[in-house]
Motif scaffolding. Structure first.
Motif, PDB file in Angstrom:
ATOM      1  N   LEU A 174       0.793  -1.216   0.000  1.00 44.44           N
ATOM      2  CA  LEU A 174       0.000   0.000   0.000  1.00 44.44           C
ATOM      3  C   LEU A 174       0.836   1.281   0.000  1.00 44.44           C
ATOM      4  CD1 LEU A 174      -2.767   1.273  -0.004  1.00 44.44           C
ATOM      5  CD2 LEU A 174      -2.829   1.008   2.487  1.00 44.44           C
ATOM      6  N   PRO A 175       1.921   1.380   0.767  1.00 48.43           N
ATOM      7  CA  PRO A 175       2.673   2.646   0.753  1.00 48.43           C
ATOM      8  C   PRO A 175       3.185   3.054  -0.629  1.00 48.43           C
ATOM      9  CG  PRO A 175       3.335   1.316   2.617  1.00 48.43           C
ATOM     10  CD  PRO A 175       2.447   0.452   1.759  1.00 48.43           C
ATOM     11  N   ASN A 176       3.356   2.098  -1.534  1.00 54.85           N
ATOM     12  CA  ASN A 176       3.830   2.423  -2.881  1.00 54.85           C
ATOM     13  C   ASN A 176       2.705   2.587  -3.884  1.00 54.85           C
ATOM     14  OD1 ASN A 176       6.534   2.453  -2.194  1.00 54.85           O
ATOM     15  ND2 ASN A 176       6.726   0.247  -2.451  1.00 54.85           N
ATOM     16  N   ASN A 177       1.473   2.584  -3.437  1.00 59.30           N
ATOM     17  CA  ASN A 177       0.318   2.704  -4.321  1.00 59.30           C
ATOM     18  C   ASN A 177      -0.704   3.709  -3.797  1.00 59.30           C
ATOM     19  OD1 ASN A 177       0.399   0.687  -6.638  1.00 59.30           O
ATOM     20  ND2 ASN A 177       1.087  -0.534  -4.897  1.00 59.30           N
ATOM     21  N   ARG A 178      -0.239   4.853  -3.365  1.00 57.87           N
ATOM     22  CA  ARG A 178      -1.126   5.885  -2.822  1.00 57.87           C
ATOM     23  C   ARG A 178      -1.642   6.840  -3.896  1.00 57.87           C
ATOM     24  NH1 ARG A 178      -2.888   4.558   2.192  1.00 57.87           N
ATOM     25  NH2 ARG A 178      -1.173   3.969   3.520  1.00 57.87           N
ATOM     26  N   GLY A 179      -0.937   6.950  -5.013  1.00 61.89           N
ATOM     27  CA  GLY A 179      -1.266   7.957  -6.011  1.00 61.89           C
ATOM     28  C   GLY A 179      -0.316   9.128  -5.870  1.00 61.89           C
ATOM     29  N   PHE A 180      -0.778  10.335  -6.198  1.00 61.91           N
ATOM     30  CA  PHE A 180       0.120  11.488  -6.113  1.00 61.91           C
ATOM     31  C   PHE A 180      -0.647  12.774  -5.904  1.00 61.91           C
ATOM     32  CE2 PHE A 180      -0.965  11.349 -10.619  1.00 61.91           C
ATOM     33  CZ  PHE A 180      -1.269  12.678 -10.876  1.00 61.91           C
ATOM     34  N   GLN A 181       0.107  13.765  -5.485  1.00 56.60           N
ATOM     35  CA  GLN A 181      -0.328  15.160  -5.521  1.00 56.60           C
ATOM     36  C   GLN A 181       0.819  15.946  -6.135  1.00 56.60           C
ATOM     37  OE1 GLN A 181      -2.481  17.462  -2.404  1.00 56.60           O
ATOM     38  NE2 GLN A 181      -0.506  18.455  -2.143  1.00 56.60           N
ATOM     39  N   LEU A 182       0.530  16.647  -7.213  1.00 56.69           N
ATOM     40  CA  LEU A 182       1.518  17.514  -7.867  1.00 56.69           C
ATOM     41  C   LEU A 182       1.066  18.957  -7.725  1.00 56.69           C
ATOM     42  CD1 LEU A 182       2.135  15.713 -11.297  1.00 56.69           C
ATOM     43  CD2 LEU A 182       3.601  15.672  -9.283  1.00 56.69           C
TER      44      LEU A 182
END
Length: 180
Positions: free
Chosen positions: A160-168
């Protein structure tokens, strides 16, 4: 949309959500009348789009050929890096009076949002860290994810920690970027 702002994946929830699987969409930013380029940047904790083959060093290189590899199977037996975003002709910030020393990349993935000095080196440019700029209009960031988020739970892509998505975050500029 304004000269500055933020873009997030659906369900990002300030980094506590989960990257939705089987997604293919684009977020557009309206170019202001006098702008020529846009730059995107992200804090290291705000960009988590899977790790290619579960190899942590590749996660930090998250651009171009490391991105867009299909999920499970050789040579990516520990999960692929299919989840990625596209920023057309992305490059490190390079004012038009400078000689551009970076290459352009279209795909970004992994656990770090970086521009690229060359095909294998993340840049250590000065200014806002982890910044990718482009002159390509319309200004857009496209999101692509597969259906193998948790197909191999023991691998780094499946956590899960590597599949959170993003905020740019983004800012538009009136100056154009020098082309490499």
């Amino acid at each position: 949309t304004g000269t500055t702002g933020n873009l997030r994946t659906y369900n990002y929830q300030s980094g506590s959500g989960v990257l939705l699987y089987n997604q293919d969409y684009c977020a557009c930013v309206r170019a202001e009348r006098t702008t020529c380029s846009i730059c995107y940047h992200s804090a290291i904790t705000e960009f988590k789009l899977s790790v290619p083959n579960g190899l942590a060093p590749l996660g930090g290189l998250g651009f171009d050929t490391n991105c867009g590899v299909k999920g499970i199977g050789p040579p990516f037996t520990n999960g692929g890096g299919f989840d990625y975003i596209t920023i057309p002709n992305g490059q490190c910030s390079s004012p038009p009076t400078a000689v551009a020393t970076t290459v352009t990349m279209d795909r970004y993935c992994g656990t770090a949002f970086n521009c690229a000095e060359d095909a294998t080196t993340a840049s250590a440019v000065t200014g806002i860290a982890n910044t990718v700029c482009t002159n390509s209009k319309p200004f857009r960031v496209c999101v692509h994810s597969d259906n193998a988020e948790y197909a191999n739970a023991a691998a780094a892509e499946g956590t899960l920690p590597n599949n959170r998505g993003f905020q740019l975050s983004y800012f538009q500029q009136t100056i154009c970027q020098a082309k490499p």
